[in-house]
Design a protein around this motif. Sequence first.
Motif, PDB file in Angstrom:
ATOM      1  N   ALA A  35      41.340  49.572  42.526  1.00 33.86           N
ATOM      2  CA  ALA A  35      40.930  49.554  41.154  1.00 33.86           C
ATOM      3  C   ALA A  35      41.697  50.879  40.343  1.00 33.86           C
ATOM      4  O   ALA A  35      41.913  50.642  39.456  1.00 33.86           O
ATOM      5  CB  ALA A  35      39.313  49.834  41.163  1.00 33.86           C
ATOM      6  N   VAL A  78      36.567  45.200  44.274  1.00 35.90           N
ATOM      7  CA  VAL A  78      37.409  45.904  43.063  1.00 35.90           C
ATOM      8  C   VAL A  78      36.376  45.899  41.794  1.00 35.90           C
ATOM      9  O   VAL A  78      36.495  47.189  41.206  1.00 35.90           O
ATOM     10  CB  VAL A  78      38.741  45.074  42.730  1.00 35.90           C
ATOM     11  CG1 VAL A  78      39.272  45.769  41.359  1.00 35.90           C
ATOM     12  CG2 VAL A  78      39.480  44.888  43.934  1.00 35.90           C
ATOM     13  N   SER A 109      38.168  50.917  45.838  1.00 31.84           N
ATOM     14  CA  SER A 109      38.243  51.871  44.900  1.00 31.84           C
ATOM     15  C   SER A 109      39.922  52.260  44.578  1.00 31.84           C
ATOM     16  O   SER A 109      40.337  52.601  43.628  1.00 31.84           O
ATOM     17  CB  SER A 109      37.539  53.192  45.450  1.00 31.84           C
ATOM     18  OG  SER A 109      37.938  53.497  46.709  1.00 31.84           O
ATOM     19  N   ALA A 120      35.711  49.518  40.130  1.00 32.48           N
ATOM     20  CA  ALA A 120      36.325  49.431  38.610  1.00 32.48           C
ATOM     21  C   ALA A 120      34.938  50.021  37.830  1.00 32.48           C
ATOM     22  O   ALA A 120      35.305  51.080  36.937  1.00 32.48           O
ATOM     23  CB  ALA A 120      36.626  48.520  38.266  1.00 32.48           C
ATOM     24  N   ALA A 145      39.274  41.675  37.204  1.00 35.56           N
ATOM     25  CA  ALA A 145      39.189  42.185  38.640  1.00 35.56           C
ATOM     26  C   ALA A 145      39.452  41.179  39.824  1.00 35.56           C
ATOM     27  O   ALA A 145      39.235  41.456  40.659  1.00 35.56           O
ATOM     28  CB  ALA A 145      37.945  43.166  38.817  1.00 35.56           C
ATOM     29  N   VAL A 191      35.232  44.731  32.129  1.00 33.77           N
ATOM     30  CA  VAL A 191      35.424  44.446  33.630  1.00 33.77           C
ATOM     31  C   VAL A 191      34.998  42.993  33.887  1.00 33.77           C
ATOM     32  O   VAL A 191      33.847  42.769  33.798  1.00 33.77           O
ATOM     33  CB  VAL A 191      34.897  45.245  34.470  1.00 33.77           C
ATOM     34  CG1 VAL A 191      35.342  45.137  36.003  1.00 33.77           C
ATOM     35  CG2 VAL A 191      35.321  46.866  34.271  1.00 33.77           C
TER      36      VAL A 191
END
Length: 320
Positions: A135, A159, A132, A163, A216, A152
């Motif tokens: 992200a 991540v 978190s 996200a 990500a 994403v």
Amino acid sequence: MRAVVHDRYGPPEVLRLAEVDRPTPTEGEVLVRIYASTVTRGDAMGVRSAEYRFTRLFTGIRRPRQTHFGTEFAGRVEEAGEAVTELRAGDDVFGIKGGANAEYVLVEESGVIAPKPAELTYEEAAAVPDGSLLALTCLRPAYPLQGRSVLVYGAAGSVGTAAVQLLAHHFEAEVTAVCNTKEVELVRSLGARDVLDRLREDFTENGKTYDVIFDAVGKHSFRRCRSSLKPGGIYVSMDLGFMYQVPLLALITRFGGSRRATLGIGRYRKEDLVLVRELVETGKYRPVIDRSYELDEVVEAVRYVESGQKTGNVVLRVRE
Ligand SMILES: NC(=O)c1ccc[n+]([C@@H]2O[C@H](COP(=O)([O-])OP(=O)(O)OC[C@H]3O[C@@H](n4cnc5c(N)ncnc54)[C@H](OP(=O)(O)O)[C@@H]3O)[C@@H](O)[C@H]2O)c1
């Protein structure tokens, strides 16, 4: 106390569980008895194996300077230094501190530590901070996010799962998530409006465009994502890319072209941990856990994390 240590860089087998002295807190520190920790991708690929050689400038050229392993923790304050004001012995806490794959860790009160959300178990709480906070900080170059369309890529990782939830429930963005077939329903349950199965559909060829593409897992490329960005859009990657291309592209696209690329630079910030804790408490964030291992199974846990196929997070149980 027992702690996971490594005296040299190398494969997961360089890690061992050792008996080391239990530390004593100084004035501004708390001693946390750890109940649960995790193995993060950064622990596995970054700190231990020094995947990118240049990182040794920071972690130690020939040998790791920091020999204690692990990053995330959840546990209970055992002892507090004299100058500690907010925390006290008996408080349940969670956060980020190097050397967290251990029975105890010292944390500055001003460090990345906060009261554990009461609704989470220790194992769940340990799986919150890394994904978190990374992200949140890596998405910062793409602000503002409210109402914008964000794709994403790699949405089922640590991540990625963070996200998707932060974008959908905190930033109120319109999230399209891309993941593997087996994770489609999970990712949808995290708040993604659309979920694309990357094994069945190539999002770069469906004609749709986005304000932000957040890679990500750093497995895509700006070159291929460019046509899926709206004018003024931005591609944010978690990874340096092939031949370190992302930082170079960040420089080039900053001064020319209508679509930008940038490298997300992750940071752990106390204020972000406090924010995520509030999101957990209001039902807007939950950690995704793939597997749990015992502390003495750390080598096996790291091997699994290094496979690159985990869903969310991998937990280490330190204490019953
Ligand atoms: N920039 C920074 O400051 C910073 C800091 C720490 C870490 N990182 C990097 O951040 C990245 C994400 O970390 P993480 O912990 O979230 O990773 P992770 O949890 O290990 O990611 C696992 C996920 O990656 C997906 N994946 C694997 N290969 C893929 C591919 N070729 N294409 C698309 N998805 C693929 C898998 O999904 P599928 O099921 O779809 O295969 C899996 O769910 C890592 O690359 C890490 O090195 C960056």
